[in-house]
Design a protein around this motif. Sequence first.
Motif, PDB file in Angstrom:
ATOM      1  N   VAL A 332      34.118   0.758  -3.973  1.00 31.45           N
ATOM      2  CA  VAL A 332      34.416   2.177  -4.233  1.00 31.45           C
ATOM      3  C   VAL A 332      33.771   3.115  -3.224  1.00 31.45           C
ATOM      4  CG1 VAL A 332      34.668   1.719  -6.699  1.00 31.45           C
ATOM      5  CG2 VAL A 332      32.457   2.541  -5.821  1.00 31.45           C
ATOM      6  N   VAL A 333      32.855   2.616  -2.392  1.00 31.72           N
ATOM      7  CA  VAL A 333      32.122   3.485  -1.474  1.00 31.72           C
ATOM      8  C   VAL A 333      33.077   4.275  -0.582  1.00 31.72           C
ATOM      9  CG1 VAL A 333      31.884   1.736   0.341  1.00 31.72           C
ATOM     10  CG2 VAL A 333      30.176   3.551   0.137  1.00 31.72           C
ATOM     11  N   GLY A 334      32.749   5.532  -0.378  1.00 30.00           N
ATOM     12  CA  GLY A 334      33.494   6.374   0.541  1.00 30.00           C
ATOM     13  C   GLY A 334      34.814   6.892   0.028  1.00 30.00           C
ATOM     14  N   GLY A 335      35.267   6.365  -1.116  1.00 32.23           N
ATOM     15  CA  GLY A 335      36.568   6.738  -1.653  1.00 32.23           C
ATOM     16  C   GLY A 335      37.486   5.544  -1.825  1.00 32.23           C
ATOM     17  N   GLY A 336      36.965   4.344  -1.503  1.00 28.70           N
ATOM     18  CA  GLY A 336      37.739   3.122  -1.684  1.00 28.70           C
ATOM     19  C   GLY A 336      37.814   2.310  -0.414  1.00 28.70           C
ATOM     20  N   SER A 337      37.227   1.106  -0.431  1.00 31.88           N
ATOM     21  CA  SER A 337      37.212   0.242   0.747  1.00 31.88           C
ATOM     22  C   SER A 337      37.802  -1.123   0.412  1.00 31.88           C
ATOM     23  CB  SER A 337      35.780   0.053   1.262  1.00 31.88           C
ATOM     24  OG  SER A 337      35.743  -0.916   2.287  1.00 31.88           O
ATOM     25  N   VAL A 338      38.716  -1.594   1.246  1.00 34.13           N
ATOM     26  CA  VAL A 338      39.327  -2.911   1.038  1.00 34.13           C
ATOM     27  C   VAL A 338      38.688  -3.972   1.927  1.00 34.13           C
ATOM     28  CG1 VAL A 338      41.537  -1.916   0.339  1.00 34.13           C
ATOM     29  CG2 VAL A 338      41.153  -2.482   2.741  1.00 34.13           C
ATOM     30  N   LYS A 339      37.636  -3.613   2.656  1.00 41.28           N
ATOM     31  CA  LYS A 339      37.058  -4.514   3.641  1.00 41.28           C
ATOM     32  C   LYS A 339      36.628  -5.855   3.048  1.00 41.28           C
ATOM     33  CE  LYS A 339      33.566  -4.750   7.321  1.00 41.28           C
ATOM     34  NZ  LYS A 339      32.803  -5.927   6.899  1.00 41.28           N
ATOM     35  N   ASP A 340      36.116  -5.848   1.809  1.00 36.50           N
ATOM     36  CA  ASP A 340      35.557  -7.080   1.268  1.00 36.50           C
ATOM     37  C   ASP A 340      36.588  -8.165   1.000  1.00 36.50           C
ATOM     38  OD1 ASP A 340      32.930  -6.451   1.478  1.00 36.50           O
ATOM     39  OD2 ASP A 340      32.535  -6.227  -0.655  1.00 36.50           O
ATOM     40  N   ALA A 341      37.864  -7.836   1.063  1.00 36.71           N
ATOM     41  CA  ALA A 341      38.891  -8.874   0.915  1.00 36.71           C
ATOM     42  C   ALA A 341      38.974  -9.763   2.142  1.00 36.71           C
ATOM     43  CB  ALA A 341      40.253  -8.235   0.641  1.00 36.71           C
ATOM     44  N   ILE A 342      38.386  -9.330   3.272  1.00 35.90           N
ATOM     45  CA  ILE A 342      38.561 -10.096   4.508  1.00 35.90           C
ATOM     46  C   ILE A 342      37.758 -11.388   4.518  1.00 35.90           C
ATOM     47  CG2 ILE A 342      39.068  -8.000   5.819  1.00 35.90           C
ATOM     48  CD1 ILE A 342      36.323  -8.259   7.142  1.00 35.90           C
ATOM     49  N   TYR A 343      36.734 -11.516   3.667  1.00 34.57           N
ATOM     50  CA  TYR A 343      35.937 -12.741   3.668  1.00 34.57           C
ATOM     51  C   TYR A 343      36.778 -13.927   3.204  1.00 34.57           C
ATOM     52  CZ  TYR A 343      31.849  -9.757   4.273  1.00 34.57           C
ATOM     53  OH  TYR A 343      30.942  -8.847   4.760  1.00 34.57           O
ATOM     54  N   LEU A 344      37.426 -13.797   2.053  1.00 31.75           N
ATOM     55  CA  LEU A 344      38.248 -14.894   1.551  1.00 31.75           C
ATOM     56  C   LEU A 344      39.496 -15.071   2.407  1.00 31.75           C
ATOM     57  CD1 LEU A 344      38.096 -16.946  -0.775  1.00 31.75           C
ATOM     58  CD2 LEU A 344      39.660 -15.469  -2.053  1.00 31.75           C
ATOM     59  N   ARG A 345      40.095 -13.964   2.822  1.00 30.31           N
ATOM     60  CA  ARG A 345      41.265 -14.072   3.694  1.00 30.31           C
ATOM     61  C   ARG A 345      40.893 -14.707   5.024  1.00 30.31           C
ATOM     62  NH1 ARG A 345      43.437  -8.842   3.514  1.00 30.31           N
ATOM     63  NH2 ARG A 345      42.436  -8.229   5.474  1.00 30.31           N
ATOM     64  N   GLY A 346      39.708 -14.360   5.530  1.00 27.89           N
ATOM     65  CA  GLY A 346      39.265 -14.907   6.810  1.00 27.89           C
ATOM     66  C   GLY A 346      39.064 -16.406   6.771  1.00 27.89           C
ATOM     67  N   ILE A 347      38.370 -16.914   5.732  1.00 29.43           N
ATOM     68  CA  ILE A 347      38.149 -18.358   5.669  1.00 29.43           C
ATOM     69  C   ILE A 347      39.462 -19.087   5.391  1.00 29.43           C
ATOM     70  CG2 ILE A 347      37.469 -18.285   3.221  1.00 29.43           C
ATOM     71  CD1 ILE A 347      36.253 -20.763   5.951  1.00 29.43           C
ATOM     72  N   THR A 348      40.371 -18.455   4.648  1.00 24.80           N
ATOM     73  CA  THR A 348      41.685 -19.074   4.411  1.00 24.80           C
ATOM     74  C   THR A 348      42.429 -19.267   5.717  1.00 24.80           C
ATOM     75  OG1 THR A 348      41.838 -18.079   2.203  1.00 24.80           O
ATOM     76  CG2 THR A 348      43.890 -18.807   3.220  1.00 24.80           C
ATOM     77  N   ARG A 349      42.415 -18.249   6.568  1.00 27.29           N
ATOM     78  CA  ARG A 349      43.115 -18.351   7.856  1.00 27.29           C
ATOM     79  C   ARG A 349      42.411 -19.334   8.792  1.00 27.29           C
ATOM     80  NH1 ARG A 349      45.052 -13.468  11.084  1.00 27.29           N
ATOM     81  NH2 ARG A 349      46.202 -15.217  12.004  1.00 27.29           N
ATOM     82  N   ILE A 350      41.083 -19.395   8.725  1.00 22.44           N
ATOM     83  CA  ILE A 350      40.353 -20.373   9.533  1.00 22.44           C
ATOM     84  C   ILE A 350      40.737 -21.785   9.122  1.00 22.44           C
ATOM     85  CG2 ILE A 350      38.066 -21.369   9.948  1.00 22.44           C
ATOM     86  CD1 ILE A 350      38.328 -18.927  11.594  1.00 22.44           C
ATOM     87  N   LEU A 351      40.827 -22.030   7.818  1.00 20.35           N
ATOM     88  CA  LEU A 351      41.224 -23.352   7.331  1.00 20.35           C
ATOM     89  C   LEU A 351      42.618 -23.720   7.825  1.00 20.35           C
ATOM     90  CD1 LEU A 351      39.907 -23.280   3.645  1.00 20.35           C
ATOM     91  CD2 LEU A 351      38.861 -24.407   5.619  1.00 20.35           C
TER      92      LEU A 351
END
Length: 423
Positions: A332-351
């Motif tokens: 919710v910081v700043g008005g709404g941040s979607v950044k934290d979705a990149i961790y799971l998406r990132g490892i999925t793409r690495i796999l």
Amino acid sequence: MSGEASSTTSEGELRAGGLSDEELSAKDTSGSPGTEQLSPALDIDARLTEIERRVNLLVNATPLNAAEAWADFERSDFGTAPTLRLRPLDFDPDLAQRDLYDLEVENVGDPALHTLFRAKRDEIARQITALEDRDTSRFLYGSLQLYGTVAPPLAAAAAELLETIPPQAPSTQTVTAGAFADAARAEFERYRAVYPDFPVRVEVRDDISELMVSFGRLLIPESAAFRADRIEPLLHHEVGTHVVTYQNGARQPLTLLTIGLPGCDETQEGLAVLAEYLTGGLDPRRLRVLAARVVAVGKMLDGAGFLDIFESLRTDHRIPARTAWSIAIRVVVGGGSVKDAIYLRGITRILDALAEGSRLDVLLVGKLALDHIPLVQDLLDREVLHAPWVRPRWLDVPGAHERLERLRAGATVTDLYEGDVAA
């Protein structure tokens, strides 16, 4: 996490596009046959790097008062949403935008670099606009432009992880920020034992709320307590991935490889999560947190506020209160941040990339995205770029090679779950 912690730059840093004098002296562009003809492009590269360091998205979107806000929230019996305070911007957004669009990117003759620089200029412009929009509803749209949304397959993977992995009891053994800093300095020294010019940069700060790497500096929040069993995985994540790729980038003629090519954050975090897994540190609690972050982002995008997100994490997914708090404020910081979705998406793409035969060495040249591998490989082939200077320790930890080979045979994020841990 990665970003910049200080907006002050020395004359030497400005000359090298934001690199310190120490890093400037380490750069070697004299022996690269392709570098001289790219000199105008490298001037643009250096200016883009300096501007992004000045803009400093990560630190400027990190709450100053997280520890106090948690104490207030706990005293309210989890009934009053926190007020998160962000630091004032110490740069002029209009001047930064002007500097960006004064760059004569159109004069870059190399087609690949021309495309890359235009994309990077656009990314920095979006960062500036997002920071101007902090604490308004517009900030969310800037975050979506920078990091993307939660697609159905990612949401399904997160839900499967939370359903597959039983809730874990909170860890009772923690260490202080000072103790973690000591462990971090020891980790830097392990790299220095092999690479004597590897700088040691560890700072315990009272003006940040999250552990992060800021252009080669490991920044540790003074009020933080760290799970004792997470120290080694965190060091492989932060130092072995974010610091190592920064230092490798600092040895390249293309200075953007220190701050990151456009959209590199997802790959950086995926690579860092891979480092945790290969060293045996991606335990069930951590996997549930990565999944819960995606769920929290999804709820925020559906219109849920902080209290609804917090309560859903606790009641629907049995996330411990302190962890649910941390996940919710990051969303919710700043008005709404979607950044934290990149961790799971990132490892999925690495796999997926590993299963398709991609090599990790190209991703270690600096901070880049999976999509940049063909471009970076071309620059390596033309000897514009050099092979990575530092090899991360996590590739050589006992058992890492065997784990990596299993992933190359094909794996999903759910396959990373290897059973429960003791409290």
